[in-house]
Design a protein around this motif. Sequence first.
Motif, PDB file in Angstrom:
ATOM      1  N   TYR A 145      -5.014  19.238  -1.010  1.00  0.00           N
ATOM      2  CA  TYR A 145      -5.052  20.003  -2.256  1.00  0.00           C
ATOM      3  C   TYR A 145      -4.670  19.063  -3.394  1.00  0.00           C
ATOM      4  CZ  TYR A 145      -4.532  23.851  -5.544  1.00  0.00           C
ATOM      5  OH  TYR A 145      -4.680  24.689  -6.618  1.00  0.00           O
ATOM      6  N   GLU A 146      -5.486  19.054  -4.445  1.00  0.00           N
ATOM      7  CA  GLU A 146      -5.271  18.152  -5.573  1.00  0.00           C
ATOM      8  C   GLU A 146      -5.067  18.963  -6.843  1.00  0.00           C
ATOM      9  OE1 GLU A 146      -7.553  14.417  -7.840  1.00  0.00           O
ATOM     10  OE2 GLU A 146      -8.214  15.100  -5.853  1.00  0.00           O
ATOM     11  N   ILE A 186      -1.859  16.579  -1.777  1.00  0.00           N
ATOM     12  CA  ILE A 186      -1.024  16.872  -0.608  1.00  0.00           C
ATOM     13  C   ILE A 186      -1.947  17.309   0.512  1.00  0.00           C
ATOM     14  CG2 ILE A 186       0.839  18.301   0.317  1.00  0.00           C
ATOM     15  CD1 ILE A 186       1.843  18.689  -2.530  1.00  0.00           C
ATOM     16  N   GLY A 187      -1.867  16.632   1.675  1.00  0.00           N
ATOM     17  CA  GLY A 187      -2.794  17.018   2.724  1.00  0.00           C
ATOM     18  C   GLY A 187      -2.595  16.300   4.035  1.00  0.00           C
ATOM     19  N   LEU A 188      -3.638  16.380   4.877  1.00  0.00           N
ATOM     20  CA  LEU A 188      -3.645  15.820   6.226  1.00  0.00           C
ATOM     21  C   LEU A 188      -4.916  15.004   6.439  1.00  0.00           C
ATOM     22  CD1 LEU A 188      -2.564  18.934   8.339  1.00  0.00           C
ATOM     23  CD2 LEU A 188      -1.189  16.882   7.992  1.00  0.00           C
ATOM     24  N   ASP A 189      -4.784  13.873   7.129  1.00  0.00           N
ATOM     25  CA  ASP A 189      -5.911  13.091   7.638  1.00  0.00           C
ATOM     26  C   ASP A 189      -5.905  13.178   9.154  1.00  0.00           C
ATOM     27  OD1 ASP A 189      -6.705  12.260   5.145  1.00  0.00           O
ATOM     28  OD2 ASP A 189      -5.621  10.357   5.229  1.00  0.00           O
ATOM     29  N   GLY A 190      -7.089  13.301   9.747  1.00  0.00           N
ATOM     30  CA  GLY A 190      -7.172  13.360  11.205  1.00  0.00           C
ATOM     31  C   GLY A 190      -8.319  12.525  11.738  1.00  0.00           C
ATOM     32  N   ARG A 191      -8.079  11.828  12.859  1.00  0.00           N
ATOM     33  CA  ARG A 191      -9.108  11.011  13.510  1.00  0.00           C
ATOM     34  C   ARG A 191      -9.222  11.436  14.980  1.00  0.00           C
ATOM     35  NH1 ARG A 191     -10.421   7.014  10.081  1.00  0.00           N
ATOM     36  NH2 ARG A 191      -8.930   6.697   8.367  1.00  0.00           N
ATOM     37  N   TYR A 192     -10.463  11.398  15.471  1.00  0.00           N
ATOM     38  CA  TYR A 192     -10.689  11.874  16.833  1.00  0.00           C
ATOM     39  C   TYR A 192     -11.972  11.257  17.374  1.00  0.00           C
ATOM     40  CZ  TYR A 192     -11.890  15.019  20.679  1.00  0.00           C
ATOM     41  OH  TYR A 192     -12.228  15.523  21.914  1.00  0.00           O
ATOM     42  N   ALA A 211       0.188  13.049   7.693  1.00  0.00           N
ATOM     43  CA  ALA A 211       0.485  13.936   6.569  1.00  0.00           C
ATOM     44  C   ALA A 211       0.871  13.082   5.371  1.00  0.00           C
ATOM     45  CB  ALA A 211       1.629  14.888   6.928  1.00  0.00           C
ATOM     46  N   PHE A 212       0.354  13.421   4.191  1.00  0.00           N
ATOM     47  CA  PHE A 212       0.576  12.551   3.046  1.00  0.00           C
ATOM     48  C   PHE A 212       0.756  13.347   1.758  1.00  0.00           C
ATOM     49  CE2 PHE A 212      -3.995  13.216   3.185  1.00  0.00           C
ATOM     50  CZ  PHE A 212      -4.323  13.433   1.854  1.00  0.00           C
ATOM     51  N   VAL A 213       1.443  12.706   0.820  1.00  0.00           N
ATOM     52  CA  VAL A 213       1.514  13.125  -0.576  1.00  0.00           C
ATOM     53  C   VAL A 213       1.159  11.897  -1.397  1.00  0.00           C
ATOM     54  CG1 VAL A 213       2.962  13.984  -2.440  1.00  0.00           C
ATOM     55  CG2 VAL A 213       3.320  14.810  -0.108  1.00  0.00           C
ATOM     56  N   MET A 214       0.190  12.042  -2.280  1.00  0.00           N
ATOM     57  CA  MET A 214      -0.280  10.895  -3.053  1.00  0.00           C
ATOM     58  C   MET A 214      -0.397  11.302  -4.516  1.00  0.00           C
ATOM     59  SD  MET A 214      -3.569   8.497  -2.245  1.00  0.00           S
ATOM     60  CE  MET A 214      -4.706   9.869  -2.250  1.00  0.00           C
ATOM     61  N   GLY A 215      -0.005  10.409  -5.414  1.00  0.00           N
ATOM     62  CA  GLY A 215      -0.032  10.734  -6.827  1.00  0.00           C
ATOM     63  C   GLY A 215      -0.480   9.580  -7.687  1.00  0.00           C
ATOM     64  N   LYS A 216      -0.972   9.905  -8.873  1.00  0.00           N
ATOM     65  CA  LYS A 216      -1.349   8.907  -9.881  1.00  0.00           C
ATOM     66  C   LYS A 216      -0.617   9.261 -11.171  1.00  0.00           C
ATOM     67  CE  LYS A 216      -5.292   6.283 -11.609  1.00  0.00           C
ATOM     68  NZ  LYS A 216      -4.868   6.081 -12.996  1.00  0.00           N
ATOM     69  N   TRP A 217       0.272   8.386 -11.592  1.00  0.00           N
ATOM     70  CA  TRP A 217       1.052   8.574 -12.797  1.00  0.00           C
ATOM     71  C   TRP A 217       0.715   7.443 -13.755  1.00  0.00           C
ATOM     72  CZ3 TRP A 217       7.029   7.658 -13.311  1.00  0.00           C
ATOM     73  CH2 TRP A 217       7.445   8.089 -14.578  1.00  0.00           C
ATOM     74  N   PHE A 237       1.972   6.639  -2.737  1.00  0.00           N
ATOM     75  CA  PHE A 237       1.772   7.579  -1.642  1.00  0.00           C
ATOM     76  C   PHE A 237       3.005   7.606  -0.744  1.00  0.00           C
ATOM     77  CE2 PHE A 237       0.211   3.725   0.530  1.00  0.00           C
ATOM     78  CZ  PHE A 237       0.817   3.837   1.775  1.00  0.00           C
ATOM     79  N   LEU A 238       3.253   8.759  -0.192  1.00  0.00           N
ATOM     80  CA  LEU A 238       4.249   8.970   0.851  1.00  0.00           C
ATOM     81  C   LEU A 238       3.501   9.546   2.038  1.00  0.00           C
ATOM     82  CD1 LEU A 238       7.023  10.711  -1.295  1.00  0.00           C
ATOM     83  CD2 LEU A 238       6.844   8.280  -0.751  1.00  0.00           C
ATOM     84  N   LYS A 239       3.701   8.972   3.204  1.00  0.00           N
ATOM     85  CA  LYS A 239       2.914   9.387   4.363  1.00  0.00           C
ATOM     86  C   LYS A 239       3.759   9.336   5.618  1.00  0.00           C
ATOM     87  CE  LYS A 239      -0.414   6.593   5.858  1.00  0.00           C
ATOM     88  NZ  LYS A 239      -1.750   5.957   5.978  1.00  0.00           N
ATOM     89  N   TYR A 240       3.559  10.356   6.460  1.00  0.00           N
ATOM     90  CA  TYR A 240       4.127  10.281   7.801  1.00  0.00           C
ATOM     91  C   TYR A 240       2.958  10.100   8.762  1.00  0.00           C
ATOM     92  CZ  TYR A 240       7.334  10.708  11.654  1.00  0.00           C
ATOM     93  OH  TYR A 240       8.093  10.421  12.756  1.00  0.00           O
ATOM     94  N   GLN A 241       2.879   8.894   9.304  1.00  0.00           N
ATOM     95  CA  GLN A 241       1.773   8.538  10.192  1.00  0.00           C
ATOM     96  C   GLN A 241       2.026   9.079  11.597  1.00  0.00           C
ATOM     97  OE1 GLN A 241       0.159   4.498   9.797  1.00  0.00           O
ATOM     98  NE2 GLN A 241       0.297   4.300  12.017  1.00  0.00           N
ATOM     99  N   HIS A 242       0.979   9.636  12.200  1.00  0.00           N
ATOM    100  CA  HIS A 242       1.047  10.233  13.531  1.00  0.00           C
ATOM    101  C   HIS A 242       2.043  11.398  13.535  1.00  0.00           C
ATOM    102  CE1 HIS A 242       0.878   9.325  18.151  1.00  0.00           C
ATOM    103  NE2 HIS A 242       0.423  10.530  17.840  1.00  0.00           N
ATOM    104  N   VAL A 243       1.812  12.328  12.611  1.00  0.00           N
ATOM    105  CA  VAL A 243       2.725  13.451  12.451  1.00  0.00           C
ATOM    106  C   VAL A 243       2.706  14.385  13.656  1.00  0.00           C
ATOM    107  CG1 VAL A 243       1.041  14.936  11.281  1.00  0.00           C
ATOM    108  CG2 VAL A 243       3.478  15.208  10.786  1.00  0.00           C
TER     109      VAL A 243
END
Length: 714
Positions: free
Chosen positions: A612-613, A625-631, A663-669, A675-681
Motif C-alpha cells: 500500500y502506497e 508498506i507491504g510484502l514480497d514473495g518468491r516461489y 515484509a518491508f516499509v519503504m519511504g521517499k523523503w 527502507f526497513l525490511k524483515y527478510q524471510h518473515v
Amino acid sequence: MSRFSNRILLTLLLGLFFAAPEAVRSQGFDAKTLQRAQRNGQTGNLYGSNPYEQTEGEEGENQQPQDTTKKERKIRKPLESYFFNDSIRALNNFKWHVSRDFNRVEIGPLDTTLTDYRIDYPFYREDVGDIAQGALGQTSLPLNYFRRPQFFDFSFASPYYAYTYNMENVPFYNTKKPMIRMNYAESGQKRFREENFGIMHAQNISPTTGFNIDYKARGTRGQYVWSRTKNHNLAVAVSHTGRRYSVHAGYYNNHIEQQENGGVVGEWAIADTTFEMPSGVPMRLADAEARNLYRNNAFFVTQSYGIPLQRLTESDFSMANLSAVYIGHSFEYSSWSKVYTDRNEPYTNERDHRDENGDFVSAEGHYYGNWFINPAETRDSIYERNISNRFFVQAQPWDRNGIVGTLDAGIGIDMHTYSQFELKDYLTGKYTKVNKTSYFFYGSVSGKIKKYVDWDGNLRFYPSGYRGGDLSIGAHLALKGYLRGHPLILEGRFSMDRRSPTYWQENLFSNHYIWNTPLSKENETRFEVKFSVPDFAFEAGAWQGVVSDKIYYASDSNVAQHSGNVSLTSVYARKDFRLGGLHLDNRVLLQWSTDQDVVPVPLLSAFLSYYYEFWVVRDVLRLQIGLDGRYNTKYYAPGYNPALSVYYNQREVETGNYPYMDAFVMGKWKRMRIFLKYQHVNKGLFGNGEYFSAARYPLNPGMFKIGISWGFYD
C-alpha cells in the motif's frame, strides 16, 4: 551498527538538516539561480528546452535595454550528439551504455523512485529472479533459461554476472549539474552482518564532455559458517559526444573474495530445527581455508568520427538528420584471474543413513573425490587475458531515424591468453600459457518508420582461427500502435548461434578435476515474442529455443556434452494492478524442458509484491508498506561447485515448493530513500522448512535490514 555505518548515517542526517527547500531543490537548480531568474523576469521552466543557451535577455517586445558596458555572457554550445534525440536532451540527467561492436548507445533510466529500491540483491530485480547461493555478494543463476549469461569472457566469473562490470554495462552520464548519489544498507548482528555500500559521482565539464565514478562494495560476514564474501566493483568513465567526434573510455575493476562451505551436509540440518544459530549448521567443506579469489582489471576506448555527405551548417543542431558516414575503432584489454584454495579435511554427516532398526547412522565424507596434484591441500590458479580490436564503418544513408537508418560493417581481432598449472610445470617452474587468436567480421542494418516500426538485423562470422566457423544471426522487429493515446508494443526476436566451446570447457588441469577433450560446437535457435502496454504495467512474452550438442556440467561436476536436441519453452507474464493506493504486482514464469538432465528448469516460478502506497505529508514524504514473495515448484535445482565456480546438474535432491517472503516499509523523503525490511518473515511459520534455492545451499534465515540512499545535485 559499525562505526562506518554510524558515520554514513550522521553525514546523511546533517545533509538533510542543511538541505535547501524541496520546491527549489527538486527542480535541479539552487536558490541563487532562482532569484536571478526572478530578477530577470524569467518564468516557467528556468532551463527551457536548452539550458545552455539561456542569456541575460531574450528577444521580444518587453525586453529591457541591455547595459552595453557589461560584457555579454558567452553562449555555451548545446549537446549536439546524434546519439540523443530531443526528448533525451530535455532531461536534466540521463544515463547510457556504449556498444562494443557498433556506433550506438543504449539509454537507461536513472532510478530515483521507490520502485524496487527495497530489493537489495541485484539478481532479484529481473522478472522472477535467480537461483541463489544465498547471501549478498554470492553467486546466482537466472531461473529463466533465456536470461542466463552467454559469451561471458571468463566463464568462471559468470555466476557473479549481477555484480561485475564489463564494457557494455559501465555507465556514462550527462548531468546539467554535478551529481553525487550514495547508498548504504546493512542487516544482521555485527559478526554476521551483510553490508551494501555504493557511491556515484557524475559531472559534465561541458554539455558534451563528462566523467563519472561508480563504486560498489557488497558482501556478508556470513550467517552460515565459512560464507564470508567481499564483492568490490569500480568503474571510472569519460565521454565526449560531440557533433562529429565521440569517444567513450573507461576503466573497471572487479575484486571478489568468497569463503566456500560447499552447502549443508544434509537437508535435515535446515528442515529440522536442531541448531539455535545458523552458524552451527554443519557444512560439507569443513575447512575455513576453502575460498575463491577473483581479480579483474580492464580498460577500453571506443571512438568514432562522422563525415557528413551533405553540407553541415551552424544551424544544423545534429548530424542525425543528414546523410553521413562514421568511421571508428574500439579497443579493450581485460584480464581475469582465479585462485581456489582448500585443505583435505572430512566432514561428518550425523544422519548419513538409517540402520536396520531405523536409527540414524553417522558417517564421514569428502566433498571432492580426487586430489590429483596434492593430497593434502589445493591451490589452483588460472588466468585469462583478452585483447580486442574492432574497426567499423557506419553509413547513415538518409536520416538516422529513417526507414533504413544505419548500415554497419566491421572487422574484429581477439587475442586470447590462457594460463594454468600443469604437471610439466614442476620442471619448468612456469605456468603453461596458450595463445589463441580469433578473426571475425560483422554487420547490421536498422531503421524506423516514424514512431510505429523499429527493426534491425545483425550477423557475425568467424572465417578462420580460433572459433573458426562460429556464426551468429539475429533480427528484431517492434510494432507500436496507440489506443486512446496509450502505446501498444508488439516485439519479435530471432537468433541463431553456432558457437565453439570455451577453452576451459575443453582444457582444465586442477587438483580435483582434469579434462582435455575436444567438444563439438553448440547450435541454438531462439524465437521470442512479447506484447506490452507500459501505461497499464502489462507485459506478456514467450520464448522457444532448440539447442543441439548442449555443453553442461554433469552430476559429478565434470564437463559433458549432450548428443541430441533439447527443446525449451518459456512463457512470462507481468501485470501490476492498482486499486487506489493498493498495488498488486505479479510476475509469473512457466518453463518446459524436454530433457531435465541437461537443462533443469522449474515448471512455475513467481515473484509477487503486494503493498500500500500513500502520502504521509503531501509532496514531502511518501510511504510503501507491504510484502514480497518468491516461489518456484520443486525440481532438481542445480548445485554449485566451488572449485570450478560453476552450477552443475545434480540429480540427488529436489529443491523448491517453499515461499520466501519479506515484509518491508519503504519511504521517499525529498531526495532521500529509505527502507526497513524483515527478510524471510515467514521462517518457522509456514512452508516445508526447506528454504533452498540452489541444491544444498540454504537461503538466509530471518534478519532485519535497513537501507538509505541520498542524491546530491549541486
